[in-house]
Design a protein around this motif. Sequence first.
Motif, PDB file in Angstrom:
ATOM      1  N   LEU A   1      50.150  40.893  33.489  1.00  0.00           N
ATOM      2  CA  LEU A   1      49.635  40.756  34.844  1.00  0.00           C
ATOM      3  C   LEU A   1      50.825  40.474  35.747  1.00  0.00           C
ATOM      4  O   LEU A   1      51.640  39.625  35.443  1.00  0.00           O
ATOM      5  CB  LEU A   1      48.664  39.574  34.866  1.00  0.00           C
TER       6      LEU A   1
ATOM      7  N   GLN B   1      51.019  38.512  41.799  1.00  0.00           N
ATOM      8  CA  GLN B   1      49.687  38.939  42.225  1.00  0.00           C
ATOM      9  C   GLN B   1      48.834  37.820  42.795  1.00  0.00           C
ATOM     10  O   GLN B   1      48.148  37.985  43.764  1.00  0.00           O
ATOM     11  CB  GLN B   1      48.982  39.580  41.016  1.00  0.00           C
ATOM     12  N   LEU B   2      48.898  36.651  42.179  1.00  0.00           N
ATOM     13  CA  LEU B   2      47.980  35.605  42.601  1.00  0.00           C
ATOM     14  C   LEU B   2      48.679  34.339  43.051  1.00  0.00           C
ATOM     15  O   LEU B   2      48.049  33.346  43.344  1.00  0.00           O
ATOM     16  CB  LEU B   2      47.019  35.279  41.463  1.00  0.00           C
TER      17      LEU B   2
ATOM     18  N   PRO C   1      44.115  38.896  30.785  1.00  0.00           N
ATOM     19  CA  PRO C   1      43.247  39.064  31.968  1.00  0.00           C
ATOM     20  C   PRO C   1      43.337  40.466  32.557  1.00  0.00           C
ATOM     21  O   PRO C   1      42.370  40.972  33.122  1.00  0.00           O
ATOM     22  CB  PRO C   1      43.757  38.010  32.952  1.00  0.00           C
TER      23      PRO C   1
ATOM     24  N   ASP D   1      40.372  33.252  35.394  1.00  0.00           N
ATOM     25  CA  ASP D   1      41.482  33.905  36.065  1.00  0.00           C
ATOM     26  C   ASP D   1      41.013  34.553  37.364  1.00  0.00           C
ATOM     27  O   ASP D   1      40.111  35.394  37.356  1.00  0.00           O
ATOM     28  CB  ASP D   1      42.069  34.976  35.145  1.00  0.00           C
ATOM     29  N   PRO D   2      41.632  34.189  38.507  1.00  0.00           N
ATOM     30  CA  PRO D   2      41.172  34.747  39.792  1.00  0.00           C
ATOM     31  C   PRO D   2      41.305  36.261  39.867  1.00  0.00           C
ATOM     32  O   PRO D   2      40.535  36.923  40.550  1.00  0.00           O
ATOM     33  CB  PRO D   2      42.067  34.063  40.825  1.00  0.00           C
ATOM     34  N   TYR D   3      42.288  36.811  39.161  1.00  0.00           N
ATOM     35  CA  TYR D   3      42.448  38.268  39.194  1.00  0.00           C
ATOM     36  C   TYR D   3      41.192  38.947  38.656  1.00  0.00           C
ATOM     37  O   TYR D   3      40.735  39.956  39.185  1.00  0.00           O
ATOM     38  CB  TYR D   3      43.670  38.669  38.366  1.00  0.00           C
TER      39      TYR D   3
ATOM     40  N   LYS E   1      38.262  38.456  41.242  1.00  0.00           N
ATOM     41  CA  LYS E   1      38.277  39.317  42.432  1.00  0.00           C
ATOM     42  C   LYS E   1      37.919  40.760  42.069  1.00  0.00           C
ATOM     43  O   LYS E   1      37.302  41.476  42.849  1.00  0.00           O
ATOM     44  CB  LYS E   1      39.624  39.226  43.153  1.00  0.00           C
TER      45      LYS E   1
END
Lengths: 418, 952
Positions: free
Chosen positions: A157, A161-162, B100, B134-136, B139
């Motif tokens: 990931l 990104q976050l 994730p 996990d926010p990813y 969303k």
Amino acid sequence: MIHSLFLVNSSGDIFLEKHWKSVVSRSVCDYFFEAQERATEPENVPPVIPTPHHYLINVLRHKIFFVAVIQTEVPPLFVIEFLHRVVDTFQDYFGVCTEAAIKDNVVVVYELLEEMLDNGFPLATESNILKELIKPPTILRTVVNTITGSTNVGEQLPTGQLSVVPWRRTGVKYTNNEAYFDVVEEIDAIIDKSGSTITAEIQGVIDACVKLTGMPDLTLSFMNPRLLDDVSFHPCVRFKRWEAERILSFIPPDGNFRLLSYHVSSQNLVAIPVYVKHNITFREGSSQGRFELTLGPKQTMGKAVESVLVTSQLPRGVLNVNLNPSQGTYTFDPVTKLLSWDVGKINPQKLPSLKGSMSLQTGASKPDENPTFNIQFKIQQLAISGLKVNRLDMYGEKYKPFKGIKYMTKAGKFQVRT
Amino acid sequence: MTDSKYFTTTKKGEIFELKAELNSDKKEKKKEAVKKVIASMTVGKDVSALFPDVVNCMQTDNLELKKLVYLYLMNYAKSQPDMAIMAVNTFVKDCEDPNPLIRALAVRTMGCIRVDKITEYLCEPLRKCLKDEDPYVRKTAAVCVAKLHDINAQLVEDQGFLDTLKDLISDSNPMVVANAVAALSEIAESHPNSNLLDLNPQSINKLLTALNECTEWGQIFILDCLANYTPRDDRESQSICERVTPRLSHANSAVVLSAVKVLMKFMEMLPKDLDYYGTLLKKLAPPLVTLLSAEPELQYVALRNINLIVQKRPEILKHEMKVFFVKYNDPIYVKLEKLDIMIRLASQANIAQVLAELKEYATEVDVDFVRKAVRAIGRCAIKVEQSAERCVSTLLDLIQTKVNYVVQEAIVVIKDIFRKYPNKYESVIATLCENLDSLDEPEARAAMIWIVGEYAERIDNADELLESFLEGFHDESTQVQLQLLTAIVKLFLKKPTETQELVQQVLSLATQDSDNPDLRDRGYIYWRLLSTDPVAAKEVVLAEKPLISEETDLIEPTLLEELTCHIGTLASVYHKPPSAFVEGSRGVQHKRLPVRAGSGESSESPDASQPVGVVADTPPAVIPSQGDLLGDLLNLDLAPPTSSGPPVVPSMQMGAMDLLGGGLDSLLGGDIGGSPAMGGGLASAPAAVAPSLGAPANSGLDMLFDLGGSVGMPSGSFVVPKAVWLPAMKAKGLEISGTFARRGGVLQMEISLTNKAMSVMTDFAIQFNRNSFGLAPAGPLQVLTPLSPNQTTEISLPLSTVGPVMKMEPLNNLQVAVKNNIDVFYFSCQYPISILFVEDGKMERQVFLATWKDIPNDNEAQFQIKDCHVNSDTATSRLQTCNIFTIAKRTVEGQDMLYQSIKLTNGIWILVELRVQTGSPGCMMSVKCRAPEVAQLVFQCYEMVLKTSSDA
């Protein structure tokens, strides 16, 4: 949201299509082709085209039409901005954005488009993040991949990104830490036939190339920040500090990015760096016309005006020209009537000129329209608005970076009427 | 080594070869094969036959290969639903993956596979992902709910995903918030009445916090969502504006324009004398100017929106004229928009510059642009009086160029200049006449003929000029024919002796040789006028014409209001209300600008009920389009909109009606009944009268009778007798009783104040609390003399409906405070909803039908009205007095069905179906309205009107 995307080349072929929801038949593009046919020039195709069930929003860049299909009420600017972002990403990945480049990298293009939109909602459009998800193709990587069997898709990931700073990845490391800033200003101006300025404004940008280790926090201050009328920032800039102290404070993205674009007003503050003297006459009843053009520098703060190029669309009645440039070369296309004079550098001691005659169709009446001159030029080491960077400081990291600032002024849409 | 190699094919069947490669054992070869498949897919080749082979490659730990297979699946699953099921297991497994990225990818892809069977399996993984740590993943899942809703809306509701989505608005991660808002907005678009995005100060605060931290796209979603909110008061409005302003400095132009929308809307609520209001106005200009330096496509959208903004708030850009000057290599669509805005910004201060520019443009190459530039010069002349002279001379210069289309455009606009400044520039007529022969466009010819007719007395050879046109009469377009007819009649009235023959010729051409009904109608009317009463003819034909207004092409104010709420959308690009064109937006709610609390500027407010009698207050009336008989009589058919004021003098209206009543039937004998064209023509005359009387314009002869009825009727609604609202005991001796009425289109509160105390009362004042329909006193409570003991005074207090709005329980509750020199007293009363029924509440039949279908059945309410003895006709007429309009009547099995429409002051429509059983007491009614709460009140109103009057 955005339903589908079609890429159309200059000869009117759809060479790529991508659907984010259900598939929309490519026949929807017929409406686009109709509009294209009606427009005389490719540039004149209206950006928003209604069809019975969809709306087509298109942008033209690098001679490719990017046609987005939408079905519900979507802000058109949102779509147009996104399309431009797609083009920028392609250019970033492949160096150029041409039909050939896109076809050569069609799978990467597809992967990118899939990553940029989900169900029509933008997902990842920051170049930093995309590059972590999908590695840009390089010759070296292609070779390595074929040998080792590894892929060009990131397994992790994206780190940014976050985080609170989504534009920057973590763990950046450089041996040489450097930060370069280019202040580039473009002058848009209309000069009337007597040489006075009708309107002039400056569009400026500060492009940065920052290669700094870790999480640097930079501040950049100007000698004269009040000059700027309207500013648009990269999301990394802290707006509050700009409002309060007029300094740019930010954690930069890694690599190249546009820190700021600004606008200096049209209220007659703009210095015009070149002047043009011209005399273009057609005599009634004669098949000859006179053509005289002289360029000279003014208000350049002693800097040289370089890469000067003058283009003009001569009246349709002009058959051919016979001109004599004092320097540089000129070309005239008798079909499109486009005159182009590559001047080079202006020497203030010996002003460049282009003189001679034009031949008209015999018996044709004197042309009604007056040609407009479009002038391009560059001036190094000068920001014509007078904007100056005061200092650049770095916090948050211990090393001493190498810093550099460069100024340049260019002509934007610089037009002289005759 | 590029992807183009995937396009090369071999002689053996391509599909066959790919199949073999896909089933290869070597990973690398498999991946290459999938890439080839994808490459073929992108260029539109059908590779669906490879479905099973590609799906076999899905179970892999190679992320790139997985992504490629997913890409393929999304494209072809629909065509191979049974096969797609094979993939389900892998999806479900991937949704549990520790990475994730893979969880998100799986749920994202599943949502894109539009196959019912798959969606069933999607619910459980989706529920988990919506609550993922996990926010990813969260969303991504938020968007997936929108996808699922698109495929199966019922499923989403049943599974409770909507509530989970609403919870995500309070998520700690701004990206999740933004996506949840985006998903909810998209879902809400197909449910216009659902309260999905229930905005309250708390949720607004959360959105504003997320706004600063989310991506540029998220900011657009959030800003668009904010724009739907109506702040409670000006303080809240200001604080939202303050937090939105930084978005004006965003590099993404869509963010900037969405922010402009929010600011333009909320500004409406700020008091104009507030310092912040001025600051905000100043802040809006620079970002709008900057939008114009972007790519041409962005410029175009920006310009269309700026066009709205300069109409709504001209002060923002009044100093920025120069940025709209046209560059010669701008695309044509940018040029035309810039030109339009230049004219709107033109004022005395900058007119010289503007004219110089326009003259420059008139010599350009592009014909459309040149024409528009010439027209623009004419519009400047009309708009800025001081410049008129210069404009006329500029136009004359242009006429001298002899460029055909320039000359024709110039003549069209000079006609308008003559209209605006009569008797000022007629000296140029001679020059115009020189160009008579070069005119080949109908509009230009008609304009020239109008000029000749209008100034016939000054043009020596006017008869010759007009006669020359008459030769090819039948080849001319209708526009020119009508104009020629009128011009010759004018000429005859001015110089009767020399032109008798000419006028007879044209009348016979128009009436006998033409098959155009409009032309015939006009011919007959002139004929009759001239033959019965030449003096009247002179009065009609040579009547003084109303002035034309300064601004043309203005967007109608209520539409402008609505469009201002839609800045940045397709609606704003097309300048049409969103309901007019976007497919799939079923019954979009009309947005309105909020109204500032306590503002007395009723002319600004959108839902101020327009007093019907006061025509002067109506916005500039646009002369109805061609073919309108009354307009034609005054030969205004070519005219631009008139300035405010009654379009025609009232006596003229009557004249015209008379004329139609008495004249035509004798003229035409029995022919009239059989000629539908005639009927249409007849009805259109009263239709022109109608708008000023508040009756709807409609065609058809039957309407003529309707009209006769409604004109004479007092337009006052039913009035309830006065009731005591505040007994003297509770108010230190002041007794207040009262009622509500609607008289002549004006809401009134009729109050009796009785002094039952021993001392004199003075200093009366009244105030209302916020209420459901924004009722507020339109003026002070005027008690002229002090109220002495035992005296009663009657007061009619006019009410406006532009006050602050708050929903009350019951809906028609009104809390009132009355003050006098003794104390302040509070009481509450209920007003009958009928006072809110406005006079223009008659819906078109088609609109009624469409709206009836459009409103969900849940909103329908049924009532029974017992013991009222009415038949359908009396019901119709009684209800009509309360502005309840019957649109259609149908008789089914002895039952009369009446279809009626009502419009409330706040623009809400109520549709009613009333069933009247002949001979039995009582009727049934069903009420449909987008705001179902009002149904009960409407029922009460019906009951009262139908019952009470039957007693009386």
